[in-house]
Motif scaffolding. Structure first.
Motif, PDB file in Angstrom:
ATOM      1  N   UNK A  54      -9.392  75.409  40.038  1.00 15.77           N
ATOM      2  CA  UNK A  54     -10.235  75.934  41.103  1.00 15.77           C
ATOM      3  C   UNK A  54     -10.097  74.984  42.289  1.00 15.77           C
ATOM      4  N   UNK A  55     -10.771  75.301  43.360  1.00 15.15           N
ATOM      5  CA  UNK A  55     -10.627  74.485  44.567  1.00 15.15           C
ATOM      6  C   UNK A  55      -9.559  75.085  45.462  1.00 15.15           C
ATOM      7  N   UNK A  56      -8.567  74.279  45.820  1.00 13.25           N
ATOM      8  CA  UNK A  56      -7.531  74.741  46.741  1.00 13.25           C
ATOM      9  C   UNK A  56      -6.582  75.771  46.109  1.00 13.25           C
ATOM     10  N   UNK A 101      -0.526  65.956  36.332  1.00 18.81           N
ATOM     11  CA  UNK A 101       0.703  65.611  37.055  1.00 18.81           C
ATOM     12  C   UNK A 101       0.921  66.559  38.228  1.00 18.81           C
ATOM     13  N   UNK A 102       0.626  67.830  38.023  1.00 21.80           N
ATOM     14  CA  UNK A 102       0.804  68.810  39.097  1.00 21.80           C
ATOM     15  C   UNK A 102      -0.155  68.530  40.245  1.00 21.80           C
ATOM     16  N   UNK A 103      -1.342  68.047  39.919  1.00 19.28           N
ATOM     17  CA  UNK A 103      -2.335  67.764  40.958  1.00 19.28           C
ATOM     18  C   UNK A 103      -1.788  66.751  41.971  1.00 19.28           C
ATOM     19  N   UNK A 109      -7.483  68.492  46.396  1.00 19.09           N
ATOM     20  CA  UNK A 109      -8.420  69.616  46.460  1.00 19.09           C
ATOM     21  C   UNK A 109      -8.334  70.526  45.255  1.00 19.09           C
ATOM     22  N   UNK A 110      -7.478  70.176  44.306  1.00 22.25           N
ATOM     23  CA  UNK A 110      -7.285  70.969  43.104  1.00 22.25           C
ATOM     24  C   UNK A 110      -8.224  70.452  42.018  1.00 22.25           C
ATOM     25  N   UNK A 151      -2.509  80.783  42.100  1.00 20.74           N
ATOM     26  CA  UNK A 151      -2.145  81.008  43.501  1.00 20.74           C
ATOM     27  C   UNK A 151      -3.029  80.145  44.399  1.00 20.74           C
ATOM     28  N   UNK A 152      -2.561  79.970  45.628  1.00 18.31           N
ATOM     29  CA  UNK A 152      -3.343  79.243  46.643  1.00 18.31           C
ATOM     30  C   UNK A 152      -4.536  80.064  47.043  1.00 18.31           C
ATOM     31  N   UNK A 153      -5.623  79.406  47.287  1.00 14.51           N
ATOM     32  CA  UNK A 153      -6.799  80.127  47.835  1.00 14.51           C
ATOM     33  C   UNK A 153      -6.530  80.446  49.279  1.00 14.51           C
ATOM     34  N   UNK A 154      -6.956  81.615  49.700  1.00 12.47           N
ATOM     35  CA  UNK A 154      -6.740  82.030  51.093  1.00 12.47           C
ATOM     36  C   UNK A 154      -7.633  81.220  52.020  1.00 12.47           C
TER      37      UNK A 154
END
Length: 154
Positions: A54-56, A101-103, A109-110, A151-154
């Protein structure tokens, strides 16, 4: 309409995260056998770790592995408890490590959930994307997969 889908560079973060996890943990790099966009349910393995973002970004990453691969990983780490509960803990920890690691590449913001650990190889369903990215791999002759459904948050 904004394009919220992940770009190739963002997906590569997960491929590299998988590679690094195995290289660091086992000193043996996995063979990435494919990366594709799924068009239906993905047939997973018996043990699954799911991290929710959640987040970004919003969505999930699922790590799906057969028990034999998890047993081999635990034994390499000098862990002798090969119970089902410990195999579930191991796959959850792998999912958590990949997400962490992806963060680093996706930004602070993730937000990452505690991993959910699921038993059973029922089809892994897309919840966010119409076509999640599936990364298949082999390590020490064992198959595994990582499903990136975010996916990215809009």
């Amino acid at each position: 309409m904004a394009d919220n889908s992940l770009h190739e560079a963002e997906l590569k973060l997960f491929v590299e995260s998988v590679r690094n996890y195995f290289k660091t943990t086992t000193h043996q790099e996995p063979q990435i056998t494919s990366a594709y966009l799924a068009t239906g349910d993905v047939e997973g393995h018996d043990f699954n770790g799911v991290v929710t973002f959640s987040g970004s970004y919003k969505g999930h990453v699922t790590v799906s592995m057969p028990p034999q691969l998890l047993r081999e990983l635990l034994l390499l780490q000098k862990e002798n408890d090969l119970s089902e509960g410990n195999l579930l803990d191991a796959v959850g920890e792998i999912a958590n490590t990949l997400a962490g690691n992806a963060r680093q590449g996706l930004g602070a913001g993730l937000d990452i959930s505690v991993p959910a650990k699921l038993r059973g190889h029922a089809g892994l369903r897309a919840r966010v994307r119409k076509h999640p990215c599936v990364i298949t791999l082999r390590w020490n002759h064992q198959p595994a997969l990582v499903v990136v459904d975010m996916e990215r948050r809009a």
